[in-house]
Design a protein around this motif. Structure first.
Motif, PDB file in Angstrom:
ATOM      1  N   MET A  60       0.170  53.319 -14.371  1.00  0.00           N
ATOM      2  CA  MET A  60       0.134  54.028 -13.097  1.00  0.00           C
ATOM      3  C   MET A  60      -0.214  53.068 -11.966  1.00  0.00           C
ATOM      4  SD  MET A  60      -2.285  57.191 -11.873  1.00  0.00           S
ATOM      5  CE  MET A  60      -3.749  56.167 -11.672  1.00  0.00           C
ATOM      6  N   THR A  61      -1.187  52.221 -12.186  1.00  0.00           N
ATOM      7  CA  THR A  61      -1.606  51.264 -11.163  1.00  0.00           C
ATOM      8  C   THR A  61      -0.455  50.329 -10.800  1.00  0.00           C
ATOM      9  OG1 THR A  61      -3.889  51.388 -11.911  1.00  0.00           O
ATOM     10  CG2 THR A  61      -3.287  49.464 -10.592  1.00  0.00           C
ATOM     11  N   GLU A  62       0.252  49.830 -11.803  1.00  0.00           N
ATOM     12  CA  GLU A  62       1.401  48.955 -11.552  1.00  0.00           C
ATOM     13  C   GLU A  62       2.485  49.691 -10.769  1.00  0.00           C
ATOM     14  OE1 GLU A  62       2.713  47.300 -15.272  1.00  0.00           O
ATOM     15  OE2 GLU A  62       0.712  46.505 -15.709  1.00  0.00           O
ATOM     16  N   ALA A  63       2.756  50.944 -11.141  1.00  0.00           N
ATOM     17  CA  ALA A  63       3.782  51.728 -10.445  1.00  0.00           C
ATOM     18  C   ALA A  63       3.378  51.978  -8.990  1.00  0.00           C
ATOM     19  CB  ALA A  63       4.023  53.049 -11.173  1.00  0.00           C
TER      20      ALA A  63
ATOM     21  N   LEU B 245       5.185  50.911  -5.425  1.00  0.00           N
ATOM     22  CA  LEU B 245       5.473  51.819  -4.312  1.00  0.00           C
ATOM     23  C   LEU B 245       4.930  51.266  -2.999  1.00  0.00           C
ATOM     24  CD1 LEU B 245       4.756  55.370  -5.800  1.00  0.00           C
ATOM     25  CD2 LEU B 245       6.974  54.296  -5.358  1.00  0.00           C
ATOM     26  N   VAL B 246       3.728  50.706  -3.029  1.00  0.00           N
ATOM     27  CA  VAL B 246       3.139  50.123  -1.820  1.00  0.00           C
ATOM     28  C   VAL B 246       3.998  48.955  -1.345  1.00  0.00           C
ATOM     29  CG1 VAL B 246       1.162  48.835  -0.905  1.00  0.00           C
ATOM     30  CG2 VAL B 246       0.778  50.886  -2.295  1.00  0.00           C
ATOM     31  N   GLU B 247       4.358  48.062  -2.263  1.00  0.00           N
ATOM     32  CA  GLU B 247       5.156  46.879  -1.881  1.00  0.00           C
ATOM     33  C   GLU B 247       6.493  47.283  -1.290  1.00  0.00           C
ATOM     34  OE1 GLU B 247       5.233  44.611  -5.492  1.00  0.00           O
ATOM     35  OE2 GLU B 247       3.109  44.087  -5.330  1.00  0.00           O
TER      36      GLU B 247
ATOM     37  N   GLU C 294       6.025  48.943   2.172  1.00  0.00           N
ATOM     38  CA  GLU C 294       5.545  48.052   3.228  1.00  0.00           C
ATOM     39  C   GLU C 294       6.552  46.962   3.598  1.00  0.00           C
ATOM     40  OE1 GLU C 294       1.638  46.737   2.024  1.00  0.00           O
ATOM     41  OE2 GLU C 294       0.727  48.606   2.700  1.00  0.00           O
ATOM     42  N   GLU C 295       7.669  46.891   2.869  1.00  0.00           N
ATOM     43  CA  GLU C 295       8.701  45.927   3.225  1.00  0.00           C
ATOM     44  C   GLU C 295       9.326  46.337   4.539  1.00  0.00           C
ATOM     45  OE1 GLU C 295      11.549  45.898   0.064  1.00  0.00           O
ATOM     46  OE2 GLU C 295      10.290  44.689  -1.257  1.00  0.00           O
ATOM     47  N   GLU C 296       9.622  45.355   5.357  1.00  0.00           N
ATOM     48  CA  GLU C 296      10.284  45.671   6.640  1.00  0.00           C
ATOM     49  C   GLU C 296      11.511  44.863   6.803  1.00  0.00           C
ATOM     50  OE1 GLU C 296       7.937  46.099  10.138  1.00  0.00           O
ATOM     51  OE2 GLU C 296       6.227  46.717   8.965  1.00  0.00           O
TER      52      GLU C 296
END
Length: 165
Positions: A151-154, A158-160, A163-165
Motif C-alpha cells: 500500500m505504501t509503495e502504491a 500516486l503521489v509521484e 505531482e509530475e508537471e
C-alpha cells in the motif's frame, strides 16, 4: 463522524448513476477509497490527538514541517501543507500567539519570512507526536505487514504521478 453509507453502497450508487458513461470504475473506486480513508484517518487523529491539544489539522501540519525541517520560508510551508499563503498567514498568527512558532525576517530579501518552532513548539511536538504515531499504528494494525508495504509503495506512486508537471 463516519459517513452514513458504506464504501460498497457508495460504489454501487455511483456505478448505477453513471453506468452509461465510459468510465474506469476500478480507478474511481480505488480513489474513492483513498479519499474516504484519508478523511477517516484525519478525523480520528484530529479527535484523539490534535483537538485535545487545541490544534487543527492544518496547524499540526505547519508545526510538523517546521519540526522536521527546522526553518522554512512561508511559501515553502504553504506548498508543503497544501494551503494558500493567505491561509498560512492566519494559521501562523494563531500558532505565533500561542508561542509555538516565530517569524524570522530574511537577511537576503526583506520581503521573505522564515518560520521556525520556538522551544515551546518543539516541546509540544516531542510530547504529542508519539501519541499521534500510536494512533497511526492503531489505524494500520489490521493490515498485514506485506500489504502495508505494498500500500505504501502504491501511494508513493500516486503521489509521484500526481505531482509530475
Amino acid at each position: 463522524m463516519p459517513d452514513q453509507h458504506t464504501l460498497a453502497e457508495v460504489e454501487r450508487a455511483t456505478q448505477d448513476r453513471v453506468q452509461h458513461l465510459p468510465l474506469d470504475f476500478d480507478a474511481s473506486h480505488a480513489l474513492l477509497s483513498l479519499y474516504r480513508a484519508a478523511n477517516a484517518v484525519r478525523g480520528r487523529l484530529t479527535n484523539s490527538v490534535l483537538r485535545p491539544n487545541d490544534l487543527t489539522w492544518t496547524g499540526f501540519l505547519v508545526l510538523w514541517n517546521l519540526w522536521i525541517w527546522n526553518s522554512m520560508e512561508t511559501r515553502e510551508v504553504a506548498e508543503s501543507v497544501g494551503i494558500s499563503k493567505g491561509t498560512l498567514t492566519g494559521v501562523a498568527k494563531t500558532l505565533g500567539a500561542r508561542g509555538l512558532i516565530e517569524r524570522i525576517p530574511s537577511t537576503v530579501d526583506r520581503r521573505l519570512v522564515n518560520l521556525e518552532l520556538t522551544a515551546a513548539g518543539r516541546e509540544l511536538m516531542e510530547r504529542i507526536y508519539p501519541e499521534f504515531n500510536k494512533t497511526e499504528s492503531a489505524v494500520v494494525a489490521a493490515v498485514k505487514p506485506t500489504s502495508l508495504r505494498t500500500m505504501t509503495e502504491a501511494l508513493r506512486t500516486l503521489v509521484e504521478v500526481s505531482e509530475e508537471e
